[in-house]
Design a protein around this motif. Structure first.
Motif, PDB file in Angstrom:
ATOM      1  N   UNK A  36       7.401  72.158  61.781  1.00  0.00           N
ATOM      2  CA  UNK A  36       7.253  72.884  63.042  1.00  0.00           C
ATOM      3  C   UNK A  36       7.351  74.395  62.825  1.00  0.00           C
ATOM      4  N   UNK A  37       8.203  74.828  61.889  1.00  0.00           N
ATOM      5  CA  UNK A  37       8.297  76.243  61.548  1.00  0.00           C
ATOM      6  C   UNK A  37       6.944  76.755  61.059  1.00  0.00           C
ATOM      7  N   UNK A  38       6.301  75.980  60.200  1.00  0.00           N
ATOM      8  CA  UNK A  38       4.997  76.377  59.660  1.00  0.00           C
ATOM      9  C   UNK A  38       3.923  76.350  60.747  1.00  0.00           C
ATOM     10  N   UNK A  39       3.947  75.313  61.582  1.00  0.00           N
ATOM     11  CA  UNK A  39       2.945  75.175  62.640  1.00  0.00           C
ATOM     12  C   UNK A  39       2.994  76.341  63.624  1.00  0.00           C
ATOM     13  N   UNK A  40       4.208  76.759  63.981  1.00  0.00           N
ATOM     14  CA  UNK A  40       4.371  77.807  64.986  1.00  0.00           C
ATOM     15  C   UNK A  40       4.695  79.179  64.388  1.00  0.00           C
ATOM     16  N   UNK A  41       4.705  79.279  63.080  1.00  0.00           N
ATOM     17  CA  UNK A  41       5.001  80.540  62.382  1.00  0.00           C
ATOM     18  C   UNK A  41       6.276  81.183  62.930  1.00  0.00           C
ATOM     19  N   UNK A  42       7.354  80.414  62.886  1.00  0.00           N
ATOM     20  CA  UNK A  42       8.618  80.904  63.419  1.00  0.00           C
ATOM     21  C   UNK A  42       9.787  80.464  62.545  1.00  0.00           C
ATOM     22  N   UNK A  43      10.989  80.782  62.986  1.00  0.00           N
ATOM     23  CA  UNK A  43      12.199  80.486  62.223  1.00  0.00           C
ATOM     24  C   UNK A  43      12.762  79.110  62.571  1.00  0.00           C
ATOM     25  N   UNK A  44      13.659  78.650  61.718  1.00  0.00           N
ATOM     26  CA  UNK A  44      14.310  77.369  61.982  1.00  0.00           C
ATOM     27  C   UNK A  44      15.161  77.447  63.252  1.00  0.00           C
ATOM     28  N   UNK A  45      15.758  78.599  63.532  1.00  0.00           N
ATOM     29  CA  UNK A  45      16.594  78.749  64.728  1.00  0.00           C
ATOM     30  C   UNK A  45      15.767  78.544  65.999  1.00  0.00           C
ATOM     31  N   UNK A  46      14.544  79.042  66.013  1.00  0.00           N
ATOM     32  CA  UNK A  46      13.675  78.891  67.181  1.00  0.00           C
ATOM     33  C   UNK A  46      13.285  77.429  67.368  1.00  0.00           C
ATOM     34  N   UNK A  47      12.924  76.769  66.281  1.00  0.00           N
ATOM     35  CA  UNK A  47      12.568  75.347  66.345  1.00  0.00           C
ATOM     36  C   UNK A  47      13.774  74.533  66.786  1.00  0.00           C
ATOM     37  N   UNK A  48      14.938  74.823  66.209  1.00  0.00           N
ATOM     38  CA  UNK A  48      16.150  74.067  66.561  1.00  0.00           C
ATOM     39  C   UNK A  48      16.481  74.228  68.048  1.00  0.00           C
ATOM     40  N   UNK A  49      16.292  75.415  68.578  1.00  0.00           N
ATOM     41  CA  UNK A  49      16.590  75.625  69.997  1.00  0.00           C
ATOM     42  C   UNK A  49      15.687  74.755  70.869  1.00  0.00           C
ATOM     43  N   UNK A  50      14.420  74.673  70.521  1.00  0.00           N
ATOM     44  CA  UNK A  50      13.480  73.836  71.280  1.00  0.00           C
ATOM     45  C   UNK A  50      13.880  72.367  71.179  1.00  0.00           C
ATOM     46  N   UNK A  51      14.143  71.909  69.966  1.00  0.00           N
ATOM     47  CA  UNK A  51      14.496  70.506  69.740  1.00  0.00           C
ATOM     48  C   UNK A  51      15.849  70.188  70.384  1.00  0.00           C
ATOM     49  N   UNK A  52      16.827  71.069  70.210  1.00  0.00           N
ATOM     50  CA  UNK A  52      18.150  70.837  70.806  1.00  0.00           C
ATOM     51  C   UNK A  52      18.067  70.729  72.323  1.00  0.00           C
ATOM     52  N   UNK A  53      17.212  71.539  72.940  1.00  0.00           N
ATOM     53  CA  UNK A  53      17.090  71.470  74.406  1.00  0.00           C
ATOM     54  C   UNK A  53      16.536  70.113  74.837  1.00  0.00           C
ATOM     55  N   UNK A  54      15.658  69.540  74.012  1.00  0.00           N
ATOM     56  CA  UNK A  54      15.094  68.226  74.332  1.00  0.00           C
ATOM     57  C   UNK A  54      16.091  67.103  74.036  1.00  0.00           C
ATOM     58  N   UNK A  55      16.949  67.298  73.052  1.00  0.00           N
ATOM     59  CA  UNK A  55      18.013  66.326  72.786  1.00  0.00           C
ATOM     60  C   UNK A  55      19.002  66.338  73.955  1.00  0.00           C
ATOM     61  N   UNK A  56      19.365  67.533  74.408  1.00  0.00           N
ATOM     62  CA  UNK A  56      20.306  67.658  75.534  1.00  0.00           C
ATOM     63  C   UNK A  56      19.757  67.009  76.801  1.00  0.00           C
ATOM     64  N   UNK A  57      18.443  67.079  77.003  1.00  0.00           N
ATOM     65  CA  UNK A  57      17.844  66.507  78.212  1.00  0.00           C
ATOM     66  C   UNK A  57      17.533  65.021  78.054  1.00  0.00           C
TER      67      UNK A  57
END
Length: 78
Positions: A36-57
């Motif tokens: 996902x980091x490679x797909x969206x050209x972003x950091x692991x922290x950004x990906x984790x925030x997206x995934x964590x929000x979906x885990x929380x929900x």
């Protein structure tokens, strides 16, 4: 200048769209943080925030040392 949503929200919304479209099915493992980091050209922290929000929900379920999976109906929180 219009307000741009944070990238983590775009990643979350895209993952939700993939689930809704059936591209990611209940019980299926989502792409790795690295992928996902490679797909969206972003950091692991950004990906984790997206995934964590979906885990929380309750949309995703994390399994320690295995990965993150799309929640099935029995795992979804209402």
């Amino acid at each position: 200048m219009p307000y741009a949503a944070p990238l983590w929200r775009s990643i979350r919304d895209d993952l939700r769209a993939r689930i809704k479209a059936g591209l990611l099915k209940p019980g299926e493992k989502i792409p790795t943080t690295k992928a996902l980091m490679e797909e969206y050209s972003t950091t692991s922290a950004t990906v984790r925030r997206a995934v964590d929000s979906m885990i929380e929900s309750g949309e995703l379920v994390g399994r320690q040392g295995i990965g993150v999976f799309v929640a099935d109906d029995s795992q979804r929180s209402s």
